[in-house]
Design a protein around this motif. Structure first.
Motif, PDB file in Angstrom:
ATOM      1  N   UNK A  70       0.834  -1.208   0.000  1.00 23.72           N
ATOM      2  CA  UNK A  70       0.000   0.000   0.000  1.00 23.72           C
ATOM      3  C   UNK A  70       0.868   1.256   0.000  1.00 23.72           C
ATOM      4  N   UNK A  71       1.888   1.272   0.825  1.00 24.06           N
ATOM      5  CA  UNK A  71       2.769   2.437   0.866  1.00 24.06           C
ATOM      6  C   UNK A  71       3.478   2.633  -0.469  1.00 24.06           C
ATOM      7  N   UNK A  72       3.904   1.535  -1.098  1.00 26.95           N
ATOM      8  CA  UNK A  72       4.544   1.625  -2.425  1.00 26.95           C
ATOM      9  C   UNK A  72       3.574   2.208  -3.452  1.00 26.95           C
ATOM     10  N   UNK A  73       2.303   1.754  -3.392  1.00 24.63           N
ATOM     11  CA  UNK A  73       1.283   2.269  -4.317  1.00 24.63           C
ATOM     12  C   UNK A  73       1.099   3.768  -4.147  1.00 24.63           C
ATOM     13  N   UNK A  74       1.256   4.247  -2.905  1.00 23.05           N
ATOM     14  CA  UNK A  74       1.109   5.673  -2.611  1.00 23.05           C
ATOM     15  C   UNK A  74       2.365   6.465  -2.982  1.00 23.05           C
ATOM     16  N   UNK A  75       3.394   5.764  -3.441  1.00 24.10           N
ATOM     17  CA  UNK A  75       4.626   6.427  -3.828  1.00 24.10           C
ATOM     18  C   UNK A  75       5.608   6.644  -2.687  1.00 24.10           C
ATOM     19  N   UNK A  76       5.361   5.995  -1.562  1.00 23.84           N
ATOM     20  CA  UNK A  76       6.231   6.143  -0.398  1.00 23.84           C
ATOM     21  C   UNK A  76       7.513   5.326  -0.562  1.00 23.84           C
ATOM     22  N   UNK A  77       8.618   5.907  -0.130  1.00 25.19           N
ATOM     23  CA  UNK A  77       9.901   5.207  -0.093  1.00 25.19           C
ATOM     24  C   UNK A  77      10.342   5.005   1.348  1.00 25.19           C
TER      25      UNK A  77
END
Length: 123
Positions: A70-77
């Motif tokens: 989910x965090x990856x989908x949101x563009x989070x690194x």
């Protein structure tokens, strides 16, 4: 930014593990805040502000791996260090391919965890 001013988010449904990890981080001069579920973290004011996650794999409702996705989908690194008592090679490979800093089996060496946290904070 000094590492001491960066916040570590600890997400684990085991309160004793939360307390232990928070104490470890604070003894190392780091700030930490604990969450009992991935949903609690996502609803918090720290979602998007934490510098590093220490994340249990097996959680009620949304797993640690699902949160990572989910965090990856949101563009989070956001750097993630997984901890688990129930991990397997497939989970480890999946987590690491998605960019996890580490995937540690419980019980783990606290010195190694702290080393990985410092690595994550330097990212």
């Amino acid at each position: 930014m000094d590492q001491r001013s960066k916040l570590i988010a600890i997400i684990d449904d085991d309160e004793a593990m939360q307390d232990s990890l928070r104490d470890l981080m604070e003894a190392a001069g780091l700030s930490a805040r604990c969450f009992g579920s991935t949903e609690e973290f996502l609803k918090s004011d720290l979602h998007g502000k934490a510098a590093c996650l220490i994340l249990d794999v097996r959680m009620p409702k949304m797993s640690g791996l699902e949160l990572q996705a989910k965090l990856k989908e949101e563009g989070s690194n956001l750097p993630i260090i997984f901890i688990t008592a129930h991990g397997d090679a497939r989970m480890r490979i999946q987590a690491m391919r998605r960019g996890a800093v580490e995937f540690l089996a419980k019980p783990f060496d606290h010195r190694l965890l702290l080393k990985r946290v410092h690595t994550a904070l330097d990212m």
